[in-house]
Design a protein around this motif. Structure first.
Motif, short mmCIF file in Angstrom:
data_model
loop_
_atom_site.label_atom_id
_atom_site.label_comp_id
_atom_site.label_asym_id
_atom_site.label_seq_id
_atom_site.Cartn_x
_atom_site.Cartn_y
_atom_site.Cartn_z
N LEU A 198 -0.76 -5.15 -12.24
CA LEU A 198 -1.78 -5.76 -11.38
C LEU A 198 -1.64 -7.27 -11.42
N LYS A 199 -1.39 -7.78 -12.62
CA LYS A 199 -1.23 -9.23 -12.75
C LYS A 199 -0.06 -9.69 -11.90
N LYS A 200 1.04 -8.90 -11.98
CA LYS A 200 2.22 -9.25 -11.18
C LYS A 200 1.84 -9.30 -9.71
N LEU A 201 1.11 -8.29 -9.31
CA LEU A 201 0.71 -8.22 -7.91
C LEU A 201 -0.10 -9.44 -7.54
N GLY A 202 -1.04 -9.77 -8.43
CA GLY A 202 -1.91 -10.92 -8.17
C GLY A 202 -1.11 -12.17 -7.92
N VAL A 203 -0.12 -12.37 -8.79
CA VAL A 203 0.70 -13.58 -8.66
C VAL A 203 1.30 -13.63 -7.26
N ILE A 204 1.81 -12.47 -6.81
CA ILE A 204 2.50 -12.46 -5.51
C ILE A 204 1.51 -12.67 -4.38
N LEU A 205 0.36 -12.00 -4.48
CA LEU A 205 -0.61 -12.16 -3.40
C LEU A 205 -1.03 -13.62 -3.30
N LYS A 259 -9.94 0.87 -3.99
CA LYS A 259 -10.32 2.25 -3.69
C LYS A 259 -9.70 3.21 -4.68
N ALA A 260 -8.44 2.90 -5.02
CA ALA A 260 -7.76 3.79 -5.96
C ALA A 260 -8.47 3.78 -7.30
N ILE A 261 -8.88 2.59 -7.72
CA ILE A 261 -9.57 2.50 -9.01
C ILE A 261 -10.89 3.26 -8.94
N CYS A 262 -11.49 3.11 -7.82
CA CYS A 262 -12.79 3.71 -7.61
C CYS A 262 -12.74 5.22 -7.84
N VAL A 263 -11.73 5.84 -7.26
CA VAL A 263 -11.67 7.30 -7.44
C VAL A 263 -10.87 7.67 -8.68
N GLY A 264 -10.32 6.68 -9.30
CA GLY A 264 -9.43 6.96 -10.43
C GLY A 264 -10.19 7.24 -11.71
N SER A 265 -9.46 7.34 -12.78
CA SER A 265 -10.05 7.68 -14.07
C SER A 265 -10.69 6.45 -14.70
N PRO A 307 0.83 -1.22 0.00
CA PRO A 307 0.00 0.00 0.00
C PRO A 307 0.85 1.27 0.00
N ALA A 308 1.92 1.26 0.83
CA ALA A 308 2.77 2.46 0.86
C ALA A 308 3.41 2.70 -0.50
N LEU A 309 3.88 1.61 -1.06
CA LEU A 309 4.56 1.72 -2.35
C LEU A 309 3.57 2.18 -3.41
N TYR A 310 2.38 1.65 -3.31
CA TYR A 310 1.40 1.92 -4.36
C TYR A 310 1.08 3.42 -4.43
N ALA A 335 -4.30 -4.91 0.70
CA ALA A 335 -3.65 -4.49 -0.54
C ALA A 335 -4.69 -4.36 -1.65
N LEU A 336 -5.55 -5.37 -1.75
CA LEU A 336 -6.55 -5.32 -2.81
C LEU A 336 -7.52 -4.18 -2.56
N ASP A 337 -7.76 -3.97 -1.28
CA ASP A 337 -8.69 -2.91 -0.94
C ASP A 337 -8.14 -1.55 -1.38
N VAL A 338 -6.86 -1.36 -1.09
CA VAL A 338 -6.21 -0.10 -1.49
C VAL A 338 -6.37 0.10 -2.99
N LEU A 339 -6.10 -0.97 -3.71
CA LEU A 339 -6.19 -0.89 -5.16
C LEU A 339 -7.59 -0.51 -5.60
#
Length: 1604
Positions: A1183-1190, A1231-1237, A1168-1171, A1225-1229
Motif C-alpha cells: 500500500l505504501k508503494k502504491l501511495g508513493v506512485i499515486l 472497498k476491498a478493505i471494507c469487505v475484507g478481513s 484496479p484490474a491488477l489489484y 484506485a483508492l476507492d477500489v482499495l
C-alpha cells in the motif's frame, strides 16, 4: 621368189600384200623362212618410193604383230599342260633358245634382233638386213611391248630380254638428253648428231619408257628407278622447251595411274637406301610449274609485263580485256589463264580429266622439235597435278573405306575376340603406305597448288585447285596426319582472305594458335557495282578484324570462292578437322566480319543492317551470294550433329578459343565485337541437344565468361546464347525425359544459377527473363530444379537497381500464385526465404510490401495443404535423418528439434520477424501486421513445443530488436517522405516511426499472450516468458516516447484481462463470453481471408492426433495457479510507476522528460484490474508503494501545450482523468478493505494519510522535484512546452483536493470507530490537514476550499468527537485536542482579510459559517467538558471570549460598519460563554471551573474596554473617536446588559461571589461613560445601566448571610 622380186625392186606393193597374206593365214612359215619374209618387208620399207615405203612400214608392223599373236595363240593351246620351266641361263649363242616352242622362238628371235638393230648392231636372225632407222625400230619395240605385255611377263626368256637388252639400250640412247644443257655449245670432239638431243628419238624413247613403266614395272624395279629419275631430270628448266613438254606429258601419263604411283612409293620411297622417287616426281612437277613463272619460256614473246594494275593482285596481260562489264556472271568469257608477278600464262584444255592424252608424244612424223604454244606445258603440268591428287585421294579413300567396313563387319561378327592375326599384318602395312604417299607428296603439291591458286584467274581452274587442296586436306585428316592437314587448310584459309591480311593472322595462327590479338571494328554495308580493272573481280570491301583500324580490305570473287570451299570442307569433312577447326573458324570469322554478317536469333548469321560509316561495300553480285553463304554457314554448324563426340569437342574448343580472342580484342573499347564464335557456339549447342551432356560444361563455362565481359554487346550475346541453350535444353524431348533424369536437368539449370554471380545488370535481366519463360513453359516439370530456379530468383542485391528486382519479383509472384503445389515441399522454405529477401530489398518499396503479401499467401497455402505438406516433409526428414546418422553427424536444419512442418512455419515467422525491423516504416508495419495475423490465424497448427520457439526465438527476439532500434533511432526531423509526400508531424523523425513499430509489435505479442495463454501456460517456462514480456512492457512504458509508453500500458492492460481458460477457449463465442476487447475478437476471426477458425481447429486436432498428443485441458473448475504471474505483474507496475513518477534530479537547466497525463492516467487505471488478482496478499508494504506512485503521478505537471485540453477552465471545477483514476484506485482499495478481513483494516489509516496528502494540494500544490513550475520551457525533443504557469497548475489541484476531502469525510464516516483508525490518530491528522485551508481562509487559492474544509470539519467532528469522548480514558486522543483548538482559532480569527469585492450577502453567509462552528462548540464540546482536557476548554473559552468582543479591522466604511462587525457571531460567542458560565447542571467541579473562568475573563475584558474608551474620549476633546472604537464600546455595553440578564436568570447558588464583585466593580466605570458625546454609545449605556437596579437593595446583616 619373193625375195628376188624385192631385191629387183619389182612389184613392191603386190609383194608386200602377198607376204602379209602368207603370214597371217597360217602358221606354217617358221624360223628362217619367217625371218626372210620379215627382212624382205624391212628392205622394201627403205625404198625411195614413198608409197612402197609407207606400205612396207605398215606391213612390217603387221608382220611383227602377227609373229607375237602366233605366240600368244600357242601359249593358249598349251595352257592346260603345266611344265616346269627350266632355269634360264645367260644365253650365249644368241641363235636359238631351246626352251621355247616354235612360235615363241620366232617371236623371241624377232624381238632380240629388233633390239640389236636399234642399238645399231648386226641382227642374229633377220639375216640380210641392209639398213634400219632407230626411230622405226623404237616404234616397233614400243608397239610390241605395249601390245603383248603378257608375253614378257609370262616367259622368263622374254623378261630376260627386257632386262638385258631393252633397258640398257634405252639408257644408252637417253644419254645425249641427260648431258645436254640448253644454251651450252656442243663439245667439238663428239659428233653432233649423236650428242645433241634429237626430238624423234627422244620422244620415242619416252614413249618406250612409259610403256615399260606401265607394264613391266614389277620386273624392272631398279631400271624403272633410273628411268623415273631421268624423267624428273628432263623437267629441269635448263632442258630445251620441247624436251620439257614431252617429259611433262610422260609424267602426266604416270600421274593418271595411282596404283603405279603407289607401287613407286612402296618400292622406293619406303625403302631405306632408295631414291625417294615418288616425292621427286611430285616435287619436280611443282618446281616445273614454279619455273614457268620465273623464266619466260623461249619464244614466248607475246607476254609482256605491264606495271601492276589498281589491285593487289598484280598486273594484267596486255593481250586481254578486263572482266566483262556484266559482272561476275558476265557473258564475255575471258580466256582462262594464270598470272603471277606480271607473267601471264594461258591455260589450255589439254585433256579430259583422268586420261593423259599427249600431244607431242604422238608426233611420230615430226623430225624437228615443234614449237610449243605458250601455256601448253603449264596446262599439262596443271592437269598432271590435278590427276595426281585426284588419283591418290580417291584410291586411298576407297581403300580406307573398305578397310573400315571390313573392320566394322568383323566387329559385328565377333564383338569380343580380338581381330585374327592373319588379317593383321597387311593393315598397318596399308596404312604406312598411305601415310608415306601423303607425306612424300604433300609439300610439293601444296607449294604448287598454292602458287597456282594465287595465280589463277579462271573460276573453273580455281575451283579445281581448291578441290585438290580440299581433298588432300580431308585425306590427311582422315589418315590423322595433322601437319599436312593443317597446311592445306591454312592454304585455303589464306586464299579466302584478302592478300596481305591473310599472312599476319594465319602465320600466327599456324605458329601459335592461341596467341592472337586483333580487335574488331563496326562496319556498314553498302552496295556497289563491280569496280577495279584488275583481272581479279572485286566483290566486297570491308573492314579488317584487327586491333588497329587499318582502313578497308578488298574481297575478290576468288576469296568468296575459297570461302565456299572452306565452308564445304568444314561441312563435309568436319569430322577430320580436329584442331584445324580453329584455322577454319578463325578465317570464317574474319570473312563474316568483312562481309558484315551479324548474328540473329538462334545464332544464325544474317547480313547486317547498314551501320554508320561506309566501311563495308558489297557488290550486287555478292549481295545475292550472302544469303547463300549465311545459309551454308548455318548448315555447317547444323551438320555438327553428325560429327562424332571427339570432333564435336574439337569444334567447341575451337569456337571457345576464337571467342576468347574476340573477348580479348573487345576489352577496353566499346566498338562492335565479333560475335561469330558466340553465335556459332549457340547454334552448335542447339543442334546437338540430343547429346548435350558431353558438350554442356565447356560450352556453358565459356559462355559464362562471355557474360562477364565489359563490352555490352558481347555480354548481351553471351547471355542470349546461354539462356537460349537452357530454354532449348529444358524443352527438348530428351531420352529418358528430364523428369526421370534429374542429373541432366540440374546440369542444364546450373549455368542459370552461375549467371547470378555476374554483376552486370543487363545479364541479370536476361537471366531473369529466361527464368520467367522457363516458369511459364516448364514450370510444372521443374521438380528437383526448383531450388536452383528459386536461388536465381532470390539472388537479388540492393545495388542492382529497380528493374531487375521488378523482373525477379514477377517470377516470384508467378511461383507463388501458380507453382507452390507442383514443387517439392522441401523447396517451400526456399520460397519463404526468397519472398523474404524481396521484402528486405530497399530499391522498391512497393515490391517489399507486395512480397509481405506473398508471405501471407504462402502461409495460407501452408494452412490449406497442411496435411499433405506434413506427410511429404516427414518422408524427406526420415531420409535425411538416416543419411545424417550414417555419416554420424547431427541433422543440419534450422529449428531442428521441431517437426518439419512446424519448422516451415518458424522459417516464415523468422522472415517476417526480419522484415519487422526493416529500416522502412511501411515495411515494418505491414510485416508486423502480417506476422501477428498469421500467428493468430494459423498458430493452432503448431505443436505445443514449437510454441516455445515461437515465443523465444521469434516474438521475444523481435521485441529485443525493435526495442534496440527504437532506443537508438535518430531524432532528426525527416523533411519529406521521398517525392513530395508530406509526413505527419507525429511521424517526422526516425524515432517516431520506430515508435509506431514498437507499439505494433508489443501489442501483437501481448495479444498472442492473451489469446494463446492457455496453450503457452503448458510450456515449462511460461513464467519466465511472462517476466520477459513484462520487462518489455516496462521498458516500453518507460520509453521517452508518449506513443510507445501509452501503448505499452494498453498492452499491460490487455494481458491483465487474461481469464483462466475454460474448455472452449479457441471458439469465438467463448471469446465473446470472456472479457476480451472487441479488437481482439476481430483479429481472431478475421485472421485468414474470411475463414472461420473452426476449420483451423479441426486441422489442428488432426495434426495433434498425428503427433499423438491430444491437447490436455484441465478439468473444469480447476484453476491454474496464477498468483506468481500477477505478483510479477504488480512488481513491473510498481517499477514503471516509480520510474515515471520519480521527479527529475538535478537542476532545471537540463531538458527533462515528463510523462504525459494520458500515460499516467492509463498507468493508474491498470491498478484496479491488477489489484483484483493480487488482493489476497496485498500488504501494508504494498500500500505504501502504491501511495508513493499515486502521489508521484498526481504531482507530475502538465505540459503547457496540452494543458488547454486537460486543465479545466477557471470557472469549471472538474477533475482531470488522472485524478479520477487515482481516487478510483483508492476507492477500489477501500472497498476491498471494507469487505475484507480484520487484518486488512489496518490499512485504513494509510489510506487516510494518502487522501489527506491530496487534500493539502488545495493550498500548497505539490512540487515536482526541484522544478519551478512557472517558466515555460521549450524542449527540442518533443517540442513540448514542459510546464504551465504556476497558477494554472495550482488551480488544477483544487477540485481534486476537494474531492479527496469528500472521500475522507465519507470514509471517516464509515470507519471512525475502527480500532486502527482510533489508534493511528486519524482524526487528529484530518484536523491537522484541515487546519491549513481553515487558517488560510480567504487566502486559499479557491474560496470553495475553506468552505468545504469547514463543513468537512463539522461533519468529521460530529462523528469523531463522540468517539474521542468514549476513548478519553485511553489517552489515544490526547494529542488531538490542542490540534483542534488551533484549528478553531486559525479559522475563527483568520489572519487573512476578505477580498475587497466581497458582497455583503457573501459576508453574511460567511459569518453564518463561523456561527455554525461556535454552535458546534456549544453543542459537541462544552457540554462534555469533564471528558475534555482543561487546557483545551480554557482555550475554547478564551476564544469565545475573544469572539464575543471582537474588534474588526479598520478598513470598513461607516455604512457597512454594523454588518462587518460580525455582530451575529459575537453574540453567539457571548451567549455560549454565558450559557456555560451559569450552567445549572454542575455535574462535576470541572464544569463549574469552566463557567467561572469564562465569566471572569469576560468581565475583565469589559472593564478594560470601558476604561480605555473613557480615557480616549477625554483626550479627543471635540473630535469624534474612530468608528471602530465606538463600535467596540457599544458592543461591550450590549454585552454587559446581556450578562446582567443572564445573571438574573441563573440561580444564585451557581454564581460565584467573585463574579458579583466584578460586576459591581463595573458600575463606576459605566457611570463615567455618561459624558460621552456619541448618541449610539449613550443609548447602549442606558441599556447597560438599567439592570443595575436589581443590585439596589439594602445590605443584609452578616449573620443573616451565614458563615460563607
Amino acid at each position: 621368189m619373193l625375195w628376188q622380186l624385192m631385191e629387183n625392186g619389182l612389184e613392191e606393193l603386190k609383194l608386200l600384200q602377198t607376204v602379209l597374206v602368207l603370214l597371217t593365214t597360217n602358221t606354217i612359215v617358221h624360223d628362217e623362212v619367217l625371218s626372210k619374209a620379215i627382212v624382205l618387208c624391212f628392205r622394201l620399207h627403205f625404198t625411195k618410193d614413198n608409197i612402197t615405203n609407207n606400205t612396207a612400214a605398215a606391213t612390217v608392223r603387221q608382220v611383227v604383230t602377227v609373229v607375237f599373236e602366233r605366240m600368244v595363240a600357242e601359249d593358249e593351246k598349251f595352257k592346260g599342260l603345266s611344265e616346269e620351266p627350266p632355269a634360264v641361263q645367260g644365253n650365249s649363242n644368241r641363235r636359238s633358245v631351246s626352251t621355247l616352242r616354235p612360235s615363241a622362238k620366232d617371236a623371241y628371235m624377232l624381238f632380240q634382233d629388233l633390239c640389236q638393230l636399234v642399238n645399231a648392231d648386226a641382227p642374229y636372225w633377220l639375216v640380210g638386213m641392209t639398213e634400219m632407222t632407230r626411230t622405226f625400230g623404237l616404234e616397233l619395240l614400243e608397239s610390241v611391248l605395249n601390245d603383248f605385255p603378257q608375253v614378257f611377263l609370262q616367259h622368263q626368256e622374254f623378261s630376260f630380254l627386257l632386262k638385258e637388252r631393252v633397258c640398257p639400250l634405252v639408257i644408252k640412247l637417253f644419254s645425249p638428253n641427260i648431258k645436254f644443257r640448253q644454251g651450252s655449245s656442243s663439245s667439238a670432239s663428239s659428233p653432233a648428231p649423236v650428242e645433241k638431243p634429237y626430238f624423234p628419238i627422244c620422244m620415242r624413247l619416252l614413249r618406250v619408257v612409259s610403256v615399260l613403266i606401265k607394264h613391266f614395272y614389277s620386273l624392272l624395279v631398279t631400271e624403272c628407278e633410273i628411268f623415273l629419275s631421268l624423267l624428273v631430270k628432263f623437267l629441269d628448266g635448263e632442258k630445251p622447251q620441247w624436251l620439257r613438254a614431252v617429259a611433262v606429258e610422260s609424267v602426266h601419263r604416270l600421274c593418271v595411274q595411282p596404283h603405279l604411283l603407289r607401287s613407286f612409293c612402296q618400292s622406293y620411297d619406303m625403302k631405306q637406301h632408295s631414291t625417294k622417287v615418288f616425292r621427286d616426281i611430285v616435287n619436280a612437277l611443282g618446281s616445273f610449274i614454279q619455273s614457268l613463272f620465273i623464266l619466260p619460256s623461249a619464244g614466248n614473246t607475246s607476254s609482256t609485263s605491264t606495271p601492276a594494275g589498281g589491285s593487289v593482285s598484280g598486273s594484267q596481260a596486255s593481250g586481254q580485256g578486263g572482266p566483262g562489264a556484266a559482272g561476275a556472271g558476265g557473258s564475255l568469257t575471258t580466256q582462262a589463264a594464270f598470272e603471277y608477278r606480271g607473267i601471264w600464262i594461258p591455260l589450255m584444255n589439254v585433256s579430259v580429266q583422268g586420261s593423259a592424252k599427249a600431244t607431242y608424244l604422238e608426233m611420230l612424223d615430226k623430225v624437228e622439235p615443234p614449237s610449243i604454244p605458250e601455256g601448253y606445258a603449264m596446262s599439262v603440268a596443271f592437269s598432271a597435278l590435278l590427276d595426281l591428287v585426284r588419283g591418290i585421294t580417291s584410291m586411298i579413300e576407297r581403300e580406307v573405306s573398305k578397310q573400315e567396313q571390313e573392320a566394322a563387319m568383323r566387329e559385328e561378327a565377333e564383338p569380343v575376340s580380338p581381330p585374327q592375326s592373319d588379317g593383321r599384318p597387311q593393315e598397318p602395312m596399308a596404312h604406312e603406305v598411305w601415310e608415306e604417299m601423303v607425306n612424300a607428296c604433300w609439300c610439293g603439291l601444296l607449294a604448287a597448288l598454292s602458287l597456282l591458286l594465287d595465280a589463277s584467274t579462271d573460276e573453273t581452274a580455281t575451283e579445281n585447285i581448291l578441290k585438290a587442296e580440299l581433298s588432300m586436306a580431308s585425306l590427311c585428316g582422315r589418315l590423322g596426319l595433322v601437319t599436312p592437314r593443317d597446311a592445306f587448310i591454312t592454304a585455303i584459309c589464306k586464299a579466302s582472305l584478302p592478300p596481305h591480311y591473310a599472312l599476319t593472322i594465319l602465320s600466327s595462327n599456324a605458329a601459335n594458335l592461341s596467341n592472337k590479338v586483333y580487335s574488331i571494328q563496326g562496319q556498314s554495308v553498302q552496295i556497289v557495282s563491280p569496280s577495279s580493272d584488275s583481272h581479279q573481280q572485286v566483290v566486297a570491301v570491308g573492314q579488317p578484324l584487327t586491333a588497329q583500324p587499318q582502313g578497308t580490305v578488298v574481297l575478290t570473287a576468288k576469296n568468296i570462292q575459297c570461302m565456299r570451299t572452306l565452308l564445304n570442307l568444314a561441312h563435309c569433312h568436319g569430322g577430320y578437322l580436329g584442331t584445324s577447326w580453329q584455322l577454319v573458324l578463325a578465317t570464317l570469322q574474319h570473312l563474316v566480319w568483312i562481309l558484315g554478317l551479324k548474328p540473329a536469333v538462334g545464332g544464325v548469321l544474317k547480313p547486317g543492317r547498314a551501320v554508320e560509316g561506309p566501311s563495308t561495300v558489297l557488290t550486287t553480285a555478292v549481295m545475292t551470294d550472302l544469303p547463300v553463304i549465311s545459309n551454308i554457314l548455318s548448315r555447317l554448324f547444323e551438320s555438327s550433329q553428325y560429327l562424332d563426340d571427339v570432333s564435336l569437342h574439337h569444334l567447341i574448343n575451337a569456337l571457345c578459343s576464337l571467342s576468347m580472342e574476340a573477348m580479348e580484342m573487345a576489352y577496353g573499347n566499346n566498338k562492335e565485337p565479333s560475335l561469330f564464335a558466340v553465335a556459332k557456339l549457340l547454334e552448335t549447342g542447339l543442334v546437338n541437344m540430343d547429346r548435350i551432356e558431353i558438350l554442356w560444361r565447356p560450352l556453358t563455362a565459356h559462355l559464362l565468361e562471355v557474360c562477364q565481359h565489359p563490352n555490352a554487346r558481347m555480354r548481351e550475346w553471351g547471355a542470349e546464347a546461354i539462356t537460349s541453350l537452357i530454354k532449348a535444353g529444358l524443352s527438348f524431348k530428351h531420352e529418358p525425359p528430364l523428369s526421370q533424369n534429374q542429373r541432366l536437368q540440374l546440369l542444364l539449370l546450373n549455368p542459370l544459377k552461375e549467371l547470378s554471380n555476374v554483376l552486370h545488370a543487363d545479364i541479370r535481366q536476361k537471366q531473369l527473363e529466361c527464368v520467367l519463360q522457363i516458369l511459364q513453359n516448364q514450370g510444372d516439370s521443374l521438380g528437383p530444379g526448383w531450388p536452383l530456379v528459386l536461388g536465381v530468383i532470390g539472388a537479388i542485391r540492393n545495388d542492382q537497381g529497380e528493374s531487375l528486382i521488378r523482373t525477379a519479383f514477377q517470377c516470384l509472384q508467378l511461383v507463388v500464385t501458380d507453382f507452390l503445389p507442383t514443387m517439392p515441399c522441401t523447396c517451400l522454405q526456399i520460397v519463404v526465404d526468397v519472398a523474404g529477401s524481396f521484402g528486405l530489398q530497399n530499391q522498391e518499396l512497393n515490391i517489399s510490401l507486395t512480397s509481405i503479401g506473398l508471405l501471407w499467401n504462402i502461409s495460407d497455402y501452408f494452412f490449406q495443404r497442411g496435411e499433405a505438406i506434413t506427410e511429404e516433409l516427414e518422408r524427406e526428414e526420415a531420409i535425411l535423418l538416416k543419411q545424417a546418422q550414417d555419416k554420424g553427424e547431427p541433422l543440419n536444419r534450422p529449428f531442428h528439434p521441431a517437426p518439419p512442418f512446424d519448422c516451415l512455419w518458424l522459417c516464415l515467422y523468422a522472415k517476417l520477424g526480419e522484415l519487422c525491423v526493416d529500416p522502412r516504416p511501411a515495411v515494418r508495419k505491414s510485416a508486423g501486421q502480417t506476422m501477428f495475423s498469421t500467428i493468430a490465424a494459423h498458430g493452432t497448427l503448431l505443436q505445443p513445443p514449437t510454441w516455445n520457439i515461437v515465443v523465444w526465438k521469434v516474438l521475444f527476439h523481435l521485441l529485443d530488436c525493435v526495442r534496440k532500434s527504437s532506443t537508438t533511432a535518430d531524432k532528426e526531423k525527416i523533411e519529406s517522405g521521398g517525392g513530395n509526400i508530406l509526413i505527419h508531424h507525429s511521424r517526422d523523425t526516425a524515432e517516431k516511426q520506430w515508435a509506431e513499430t514498437w507499439v505494433l509489435t508489443l501489442a501483437g505479442v501481448a495479444r498472442i499472450f492473451n489469446t494463446r495463454r492457455y496453450l503457452l501456460q503448458q510450456l515449462g517456462d511460461f513464467f519466465k516468458a511472462w517476466e520477459v514480456l513484462l520487462d518489455h512492457i516496462q521498458s516500453a512504458a518507460l520509453s521517452k516516447n508518449n506513443e510507445v509508453s501509452l501503448a505499452a500500458l494498453k498492452s499491460f492492460q490487455e494481458i491483465l484481462q487474461l481469464v483462466t481458460p475454460i474448455k472452449d477457449t479457441d471458439k469465438p463465442d467463448a471469446l465473446a463470453a470472456m472479457d476480451v476487447p472487441p479488437v481482439l475478437m476481430e483479429s481472431i476471426q478475421g485472421s485468414g481471408p474470411g475463414r472461420p477458425l473452426v476449420r483451423s481447429d479441426s486441422l489442428a486436432e488432426r495434426l495433434a492426433q498425428r503427433y499423438g498428443a491430444q491437447p490436455s485441458l484441465p478439468p473444469p473448475g480447476e484453476e491454474l495457479d496464477d498468483s506468481a504471474l500477477w505478483w510479477s505483474a504488480w512488481n513491473s507496475w510498481y517499477r514503471i510507476g516509480t520510474e515515471c513518477t520519480r521527479p527529475p534530479s538535478g537542476g532545471t537547466d537540463k531538458l527533462v522528460f515528463v510523462p504525459s497525463q494520458p500515460f499516467l492516467t492509463a498507468l493508474i487505471q491498470i491498478f484496479p484490474a491488477l489489484y483484483q488478482h493480487i488482493a489476497v496478499g496485498f500488504s501494508m508494504e504494498d500500500l505504501k508503494k502504491l501511495g508513493v506512485i499515486l502521489h508521484g503521478a498526481v504531482s507530475v505537471p502538465i505540459s503547457s501545450d496540452s494543458s488547454p485540453f486537460i486543465l479545466p477552465s477557471y470557472t469549471e471545477a472538474v477533475l482531470t482523468s488522472l485524478q479520477e483514476a487515482v481516487l478510483t484506485a483508492l476507492d477500489v482499495l477501500q472497498k476491498a478493505i471494507c469487505v475484507g478481513s480484520e487484518n486488512l483494516q489496518v490499512m485504513y489509516p494509510a489510506i487516510f494519510e494518502q487522501l489527506l496528502l491530496f487534500v493539502e494540494f488545495s493550498c500548497k500544490p505539490p512540487q515536482y522535484g526541484k522544478m519551478e513550475t512557472k517558466h515555460v520551457a521549450n524542449a527540442k525533443y518533443n517540442q513540448i512546452q514542459l510546464f504551465a504557469p504556476a497558477e494554472w497548475v495550482a488551480l488544477n489541484y483544487v477540485p481534486f483536493a476537494e474531492r479527496s476531502l469528500e472521500v475522507v469525510v465519507d470514509l471517516y464516516h464509515k470507519t471512525a470507530c475502527h480500532k486502527a483508525v482510533i489508534t493511528e490518530k486519524v482524526l487528529q491528522n484530518i484536523i491537522k490537514t484541515l487546519r491549513i485551508p481553515l487558517g488560510l481562509k480567504y487566502a486559499c487559492p479557491a474560496e470553495s476550499t475553506w468552505k468545504l474544509a469547514v463543513s468537512s470539519l463539522l461533519k468529521v467532528l460530529s462523528i469523531g468527537l463522540p468517539v474521542a469522548r468514549q476513548q478519553a480514558s485511553s489517552g489515544k486522543f490526547d494529542t488531538m485536542w490542542p490540534e483542534l483548538a488551533n484549528a478553531f482559532e486559525d479559522f475563527l480569527f483568520t489572519k487573512s482579510t476578505p477580498p475587497d469585492n466581497l458582497s455583503i450577502q457573501e459576508f453574511q453567509r460567511n459569518e453564518a459559517v463561523d456561527v455554525e462552528v461556535v454552535q458546534l462548540i456549544s453543542t459537541e464540546i462544552l457540554p462534555f467538558a469533564n471528558f475534555i482536557p482543561k487546557e483545551f476548554v480554557g482555550r475554547i473559552m478564551s476564544m469565545l471570549n475573544k469572539g464575543s468582543i471582537h474588534s474588526q479591522s479598520s478598513s470598513f466604511t461607516e455604512a457597512e460598519m454594523d454588518i462587518r462587525m460580525r455582530e451575529e457571531f459575537s453574540k453567539v460567542c457571548f451567549e455560549t460563554l454565558l450559557q456555560f458560565s451559569f450552567s445549572n447542571k454542575v455535574s462535576t467541579p470541572q464544569e463549574g471551573y469552566i463557567s467561572r473562568m469564562a465569566l471572569s475573563v469576560l468581565l475583565q475584558r469589559a472593564q478594560d474596554v470601558l476604561r480605555r474608551y473613557v480615557e480616549d474620549e477625554r483626550l479627543s476633546g471635540r473630535c469624534p473617536l474612530p468608528r471602530q472604537q465606538v463600535t467596540e464600546i457599544i458592543f461591550v455595553l450590549k454585552a454587559i446588559s446581556t450578562l446582567m440578564d443572564s445573571l438574573k436568570k441563573t440561580q444564585p447558588e451557581n454564581v460565584d461571589g467573585n463574579v458579583w464583585a466584578q460586576v459591581i466593580a463595573l458600575y463606576p466605570t459605566l457611570v463615567e461613560c455618561i459624558t460621552c458625546s456619541s448618541p449610539e454609545v449613550s443609548s447602549a449605556l442606558k441599556d447597560a445601566l438599567g439592570p443595575f437596579k436589581d443590585f439596589m437593595q439594602p445590605p443584609v446583616s452578616k449573620v443573616q448571610n451565614g458563615e460563607s
